[in-house]
Design an enzyme around this catalytic site. Sequence first.
Site, PDB file in Angstrom:
ATOM      1  N   LYS A 130       7.608  42.945 -14.979  1.00 47.04           N
ATOM      2  CA  LYS A 130       6.698  42.528 -13.980  1.00 47.04           C
ATOM      3  C   LYS A 130       5.481  43.333 -14.371  1.00 47.04           C
ATOM      4  O   LYS A 130       5.469  44.553 -14.114  1.00 47.04           O
ATOM      5  CB  LYS A 130       7.073  42.782 -12.747  1.00 47.04           C
ATOM      6  CG  LYS A 130       6.227  42.490 -11.468  1.00 47.04           C
ATOM      7  CD  LYS A 130       6.676  42.613  -9.922  1.00 47.04           C
ATOM      8  CE  LYS A 130       5.820  41.952  -9.044  1.00 47.04           C
ATOM      9  NZ  LYS A 130       4.315  42.432  -8.784  1.00 47.04           N
ATOM     10  N   CYS A 441       1.233  51.869  24.804  1.00 47.56           N
ATOM     11  CA  CYS A 441       0.341  51.950  25.706  1.00 47.56           C
ATOM     12  C   CYS A 441       0.599  50.701  26.668  1.00 47.56           C
ATOM     13  O   CYS A 441       0.601  49.506  26.381  1.00 47.56           O
ATOM     14  CB  CYS A 441      -0.848  51.992  24.976  1.00 47.56           C
ATOM     15  SG  CYS A 441      -2.466  51.615  26.224  1.00 47.56           S
ATOM     16  N   CYS A 447      -7.261  48.560  27.846  1.00 44.81           N
ATOM     17  CA  CYS A 447      -7.157  49.357  26.614  1.00 44.81           C
ATOM     18  C   CYS A 447      -8.139  49.026  25.503  1.00 44.81           C
ATOM     19  O   CYS A 447      -7.878  47.928  24.827  1.00 44.81           O
ATOM     20  CB  CYS A 447      -5.951  49.765  26.063  1.00 44.81           C
ATOM     21  SG  CYS A 447      -5.841  50.726  24.598  1.00 44.81           S
TER      22      CYS A 447
HETATM   23  S1  IVH Z   1       6.521  35.024 -11.880  1.00 47.94           S
HETATM   24  C1  IVH Z   1       5.791  32.416  -7.795  1.00 47.94           C
HETATM   25  N1  IVH Z   1       6.783  36.802 -13.808  1.00 47.94           N
HETATM   26  O1  IVH Z   1       3.306  39.459  -9.783  1.00 47.94           O
HETATM   27  C2  IVH Z   1       5.186  33.477  -8.529  1.00 47.94           C
HETATM   28  N2  IVH Z   1       4.830  37.165 -11.862  1.00 47.94           N
HETATM   29  O2  IVH Z   1       4.221  39.601  -7.050  1.00 47.94           O
HETATM   30  C3  IVH Z   1       5.848  33.568 -10.029  1.00 47.94           C
HETATM   31  N3  IVH Z   1       3.559  39.061 -12.165  1.00 47.94           N
HETATM   32  O3  IVH Z   1       1.224  37.100  -8.521  1.00 47.94           O
HETATM   33  C4  IVH Z   1       5.248  34.779 -10.492  1.00 47.94           C
HETATM   34  N4  IVH Z   1       4.454  40.029 -13.869  1.00 47.94           N
HETATM   35  O4  IVH Z   1       0.755  37.735 -11.048  1.00 47.94           O
HETATM   36  C5  IVH Z   1       5.865  36.486 -12.484  1.00 47.94           C
HETATM   37  N5  IVH Z   1       6.620  38.598 -15.312  1.00 47.94           N
HETATM   38  C6  IVH Z   1       6.187  38.028 -14.410  1.00 47.94           C
HETATM   39  C7  IVH Z   1       5.156  38.702 -13.758  1.00 47.94           C
HETATM   40  C8  IVH Z   1       4.595  38.209 -12.322  1.00 47.94           C
HETATM   41  C9  IVH Z   1       3.407  40.266 -13.119  1.00 47.94           C
HETATM   42  C10 IVH Z   1       2.821  39.009 -11.004  1.00 47.94           C
HETATM   43  C11 IVH Z   1       1.976  37.808 -10.615  1.00 47.94           C
HETATM   44  C12 IVH Z   1       2.494  37.371  -9.360  1.00 47.94           C
HETATM   45  C13 IVH Z   1       2.743  38.813  -8.528  1.00 47.94           C
HETATM   46  C14 IVH Z   1       3.810  38.458  -7.492  1.00 47.94           C
END
Ligand code: IVH
Length: 698
Positions: A130, A441, A447
């Site tokens: 990711k 609260c 408030c």
């Molecule tokens: S799949 C339904 N693959 O992470 C979304 N996302 O937290 C499917 N991202 O907005 C995304 N690396 O921009 C996918 N290998 C990867 C990724 C990735 C970074 C980002 C992407 C997304 C965000 C979600």
Amino acid sequence: MADAAEKPADDLTAEEAVAELARLAEEIAGHDRRYYAEDAPSVSDAEYDALRQRNASIEARFPELVREDSPSKRVGAAPAGKFAKVTHARPMLSLDNAFSDQDVADFIDRIRRFLGLAEDETVALTAEPKIDGLSAAIRYEAGELTVGATRGDGQVGEDVTANLKTVAGIPHALAGAGWPDILEVRGEVFMAKSDFQALNAAQEAVDDKVFANPRNAAAGSLRQIDPEITARRPLRFFVHGWGEVSDFECFTTLIELNAALQGWGFQTNPMLERFEALDAIIAHYRRIEAERAGLDYDIDGVVYKVDRLDWQARLGMVSRAPRWAIAHKFPAEKAQTKLLDIDIQVGRTGALTPVAKLEPVTVGGVVVSNATLHNADEIERLGVRIGDTVVVQRAGDVIPQVLSVIKEKRPKGAKRFKFPDRCPVCKSLALREDDDVVMRCTGGLICEAQRVERLKHFVSRNALDIEGLGTKQIAAFFADGLISQPADIFTLEARNAELKLEEREGFGETSVANLFAAIRERRSVALERFLFALGIRHVGQMNARLLAQNYLSVGSLLAAMREAAADLESAAYQELLNIDGVGPKVAEALVDFFREAHNRDVVDALLDQVTPEDFVPPETDSEIAGKTIVFTGTLEQVTRAEAKARAEALGAKVSGSVSAKTDLVVAGPGAGSKLKKATELGVTVIDEAKWIALAGLS
Ligand code: IVH
């Protein structure tokens, strides 16, 4: 001279103009630094615009006074609102997170249950890093790049086509053959660590701004007004998904699709692999984790996706994230620092949250000076005292938290914290409900903290989302008596002859005009956003959507709520309880809200200004669109969860019990009282096989 900042540009003397230009140069440079390098803007876009505007008008009057370091001489990245908007044909989703191996196992179990898979059927997943960049959507028509956009809020992004065209890895025309006529790829724009270091070194050499991390550098580079600057920045792009496509029928798995994407000229992550067993997936995760530091780009986890495309389609999504993918995050980053004090924050429902005031410390590239301590029990559990050295943790975008105390480092005189028994703002008693860990609260409407927090919630991103009206402006408008309830926001423009917002600090003619335009735009708003914006306890985005889906219009919703609030024995209260997904806790919170005359007044006043749009069920030509369906008994071919998701996707409502309003009952073996009731009421009853055909699942 102290007043120079408040005088209109036209009234300044030359001497005052010199001072003003110096002040503006410094202030704008500060905002630029916080925006680009620290990714932590401290003013709204409107305020920022107003500063630049003022600088420009003073320079227009005194051209001889333009400074060497004037903001007008620097081409900055465009503030939000400077690019045209692009509505995504399909929403750009986010990902759910897994933090442990068990979370991953649960993810796979959920998929199996949803699809109703047999024990021996494997769920193959792909796994890839990711990347910590920013997502972009790029559309090709007949093989030619037509539009490139940022993610924005997932529904609407910004048109950065010219800039994206300068990025390596984004072809202007598709290569190879076999691509669909319409192809929208989605992926991550990022900057390699080595390129980032070289860029910063070059920027430093010419005394230009340096970026805090590769992500900020990539974001700042992509949002340049001048694409030539973007072209000089070494951005890269990996494809990781797609949006609208005219035809992908010939592909059955992600792996196949990936190979095709490469053939059409895109790069996909070279570490992407396919696995069939949980152990193998986790082993891959550990490998990537071990290689993380050595990779030339920042990553914060591993994304797993179901390989089979037909399963992806069946799994669909739930509240903004697909059911078929998850991000397995790396452990959070931690750092030690000193606890300077504990503040109590009052939330919109009165919750008192202790917030640790910390000696600023960098945690994973971000400076942290506040962290949550959650509640009184947590302070007790940690045994934390003011003056202690604590470990803070920051995971992704969530609020940093205090994890533990290093008792050995406790200084003499470290002070215990006594949790207040009164609200720090309105001084009302603070109480703890029986099953709640939170002190609240009891001041309610009196408030001020709760009132202002409710207003902040009202304009927040997932609620009315009014550009140029952030928490800071709301707090200032509230403090100065300009607004006290949501409806007042919509009368600001009519009252402006008197209020003169353009004369307030941080505002100018243009930004006020923009603000009014943004407010006008929200006079019509989706019913679910409207409901969420009211800030009723337990009515988050999910429940707001369920309610909108069930009642369809604000009129019928309010009528039902009033009836339910007046009488818990009423049919209206029963109907509320019957909405699949709405439990007694939510129903009670709604009834409590609508029982208060003041709340009803707030809603009525708001409805004089705002028109919530009726909920429009997804447009389908299915026979069941708009119908109310009840499932009962055992389903054998599809799971209850899939049946329900499918019905909703086809525009139907799913209810938990049979009433005169039910259109259709799907009864499997073992159906009992609901089936009986349906027969009594003359409701159409079908079996599962008929349902499968009707829902197009066969
Ligand atoms: S799949 C339904 N693959 O992470 C979304 N996302 O937290 C499917 N991202 O907005 C995304 N690396 O921009 C996918 N290998 C990867 C990724 C990735 C970074 C980002 C992407 C997304 C965000 C979600």
